[in-house]
Design an enzyme around this catalytic site. Structure first.
Site, short mmCIF file in Angstrom:
data_model
loop_
_atom_site.label_atom_id
_atom_site.label_comp_id
_atom_site.label_asym_id
_atom_site.label_seq_id
_atom_site.Cartn_x
_atom_site.Cartn_y
_atom_site.Cartn_z
N TYR A 173 55.44 15.19 38.63
CA TYR A 173 54.55 15.55 37.53
C TYR A 173 53.24 16.13 38.05
O TYR A 173 52.80 17.19 37.61
CB TYR A 173 54.28 14.30 36.67
CG TYR A 173 53.42 14.54 35.46
CD1 TYR A 173 53.95 15.07 34.30
CD2 TYR A 173 52.06 14.23 35.47
CE1 TYR A 173 53.16 15.28 33.16
CE2 TYR A 173 51.26 14.43 34.36
CZ TYR A 173 51.81 14.95 33.21
OH TYR A 173 51.03 15.15 32.10
N LYS A 177 51.67 19.85 37.46
CA LYS A 177 50.40 20.06 36.75
C LYS A 177 49.37 20.77 37.63
O LYS A 177 48.53 21.51 37.12
CB LYS A 177 49.87 18.71 36.24
CG LYS A 177 50.73 18.12 35.13
CD LYS A 177 50.77 19.03 33.91
CE LYS A 177 51.63 18.49 32.80
NZ LYS A 177 51.67 19.38 31.61
N1 LIG Z 1 49.15 12.11 26.78
C1 LIG Z 1 48.41 12.23 27.89
O1 LIG Z 1 47.69 11.32 28.29
C2 LIG Z 1 48.47 13.51 28.68
C3 LIG Z 1 47.59 13.61 29.78
C4 LIG Z 1 47.61 14.77 30.53
C5 LIG Z 1 48.45 15.81 30.18
N2 LIG Z 1 49.28 15.68 29.12
C6 LIG Z 1 50.16 16.81 28.82
O2 LIG Z 1 49.98 17.22 27.49
C7 LIG Z 1 51.17 17.82 27.00
C8 LIG Z 1 51.57 17.16 25.71
O3 LIG Z 1 51.84 15.80 25.98
P1 LIG Z 1 51.78 14.66 24.87
O4 LIG Z 1 51.13 13.52 25.50
O5 LIG Z 1 51.28 15.22 23.60
O6 LIG Z 1 53.35 14.31 24.81
P2 LIG Z 1 54.37 14.06 23.60
O7 LIG Z 1 53.67 13.50 22.41
O8 LIG Z 1 55.48 13.31 24.23
O9 LIG Z 1 54.85 15.53 23.22
C9 LIG Z 1 55.70 16.27 24.06
C10 LIG Z 1 56.22 17.46 23.31
O10 LIG Z 1 57.05 18.22 24.18
C11 LIG Z 1 58.33 18.41 23.56
N3 LIG Z 1 59.36 18.46 24.59
C12 LIG Z 1 59.70 17.50 25.50
N4 LIG Z 1 60.72 17.90 26.25
C13 LIG Z 1 61.07 19.16 25.80
C14 LIG Z 1 62.07 20.09 26.17
N5 LIG Z 1 62.95 19.84 27.15
N6 LIG Z 1 62.13 21.27 25.50
C15 LIG Z 1 61.26 21.54 24.50
N7 LIG Z 1 60.28 20.70 24.12
C16 LIG Z 1 60.19 19.51 24.76
C17 LIG Z 1 58.49 17.18 22.66
O11 LIG Z 1 59.43 17.36 21.61
P3 LIG Z 1 60.99 16.99 21.81
O12 LIG Z 1 61.04 15.73 22.63
O13 LIG Z 1 61.51 16.85 20.43
O14 LIG Z 1 61.59 18.16 22.52
C18 LIG Z 1 57.07 17.09 22.10
O15 LIG Z 1 56.88 18.03 21.08
C19 LIG Z 1 52.20 17.66 28.13
O16 LIG Z 1 52.27 18.85 28.88
C20 LIG Z 1 51.63 16.53 28.96
O17 LIG Z 1 52.07 16.61 30.29
C21 LIG Z 1 49.31 14.56 28.36
#
Ligand SMILES: NC(=O)c1ccc[n+]([C@@H]2O[C@H](COP(=O)([O-])OP(=O)(O)OC[C@H]3O[C@@H](n4cnc5c(N)ncnc54)[C@H](OP(=O)(O)O)[C@@H]3O)[C@@H](O)[C@H]2O)c1
Length: 268
Positions: A173, A177
């Site tokens: 991961y 990133k």
């Molecule tokens: N939450 C945090 O603390 C955090 C921190 C740093 C960075 N981020 C980044 O922010 C972004 C959003 O994360 P989040 O925390 O909002 O996560 P989340 O709520 O789990 O959302 C992830 C999204 O990606 C989609 N997704 C997952 N696998 C996929 C695939 N194979 N094909 C198409 N779509 C897919 C999911 O929908 P489906 O599963 O239905 O496909 C969902 O819409 C990510 O890039 C994550 O790495 C998050």
């Protein structure tokens, strides 16, 4: 208050609209059915863009689109597994067919598999890179040149604290990133001179389905909040303002950057 050359006063909401309104813009938001991506999709729509959200699960996609439409905005979804190259291509074509070629591309879809590095399989590595990094690259290749040709575009990717440092089991991961931050710089170098700004956002620790497991441990949740300057962990709504800024005319001179939206986590 400001005065234009013609002497007409521009102030208040007209002034803000000139900077931030997205009326007439088309946005594609991957991962737009959940968490940070959903907040971004909703905010771009509320700022005036027509939005296509892309993810796998149809129920969440439909719910997101229904919510945006209920607010009086135009939205649609494409269901696709962006971990598969052929699906990325299909999703790009289908998403662009709804409201036209996008002015704004947001790649928020991501996964975080957390085995310790010694237990990380080649399959874990490939899955992580395919979705977090390769899809960002492929969608950029699909839409960046068209944006440059039209003379205006915005590409936004979601990085992480792990773009710049290790963090519990960062494994594949963290590598993905760090790479999307570098990808934003490469895209910026390629297309900024033709009006396409390319940036990555680095969230802190945000409560979404991705991080839900950590939030079931109150002591860990509190410890992470204490590592911020703001004194709390993030929420998806914290990303609305930065997304509108990076998607709008307001950010015309901001490109190639990794922008931390983390309550001070990265500098504390
Ligand atoms: N939450 C945090 O603390 C955090 C921190 C740093 C960075 N981020 C980044 O922010 C972004 C959003 O994360 P989040 O925390 O909002 O996560 P989340 O709520 O789990 O959302 C992830 C999204 O990606 C989609 N997704 C997952 N696998 C996929 C695939 N194979 N094909 C198409 N779509 C897919 C999911 O929908 P489906 O599963 O239905 O496909 C969902 O819409 C990510 O890039 C994550 O790495 C998050």
């Amino acid at each position: 208050m400001d005065e234009t050359d013609s002497g007409r006063a521009i102030h208040g909401s007209a002034f803000l609209d000139g900077l931030f309104a997205l009326n007439g813009r088309v946005a594609i938001v991957t991962g737009g059915s959940s968490g940070i991506g959903r907040a971004i999709a909703e905010s771009l729509a509320q700022a005036g863009a027509d939005v296509v959200v892309v993810a796998r699960g149809e129920a969440a996609l439909r719910e997101t689109v229904d919510g945006i439409r209920a607010g009086g905005h135009r939205a649609a979804f494409v269901s696709a597994d962006l971990g598969e190259r052929a699906e990325v291509e299909r999703a790009g074509d289908e998403a662009a067919a709804v409201f036209g070629e996008p002015d704004i591309l947001v790649h928020a879809a991501g996964i975080n598999l957390r085995p310790p590095l010694a237990d990380l399989t080649v399959q874990d590595w490939d899955l992580t890179m395919a979705l977090n990094l390769d899809a960002a690259f492929l969608l950029g290749q699909r839409f960046g040149p068209g944006m440059a040709e039209r003379g205006w575009g915005r590409i936004i990717t979601i990085g992480s604290q792990q773009s710049i440092r290790a963090f519990g089991n960062s494994g594949a991961y963290g590598v993905s990133k760090a790479a999307v931050a570098a990808l934003a710089r490469s895209q910026a170098e390629a297309w900024s001179a033709r009006g396409v700004c390319c940036n990555a956002i680095a969230p802190g620790f945000v409560r979404t389905p991705l991080t839900e497991a950590v939030f079931t441990d109150p002591a860990r949740e509190e410890a992470l909040a204490a590592r911020t300057m703001a004194g709390r962990n993030g929420q998806p709504a914290d990303f609305m303002g930065v997304a509108i800024f990076l998607a709008s005319d307001a950010s015309a001179y901001v490109t190639g950057q990794l922008i931390f939206v983390d309550g001070g986590f990265s500098v504390f």
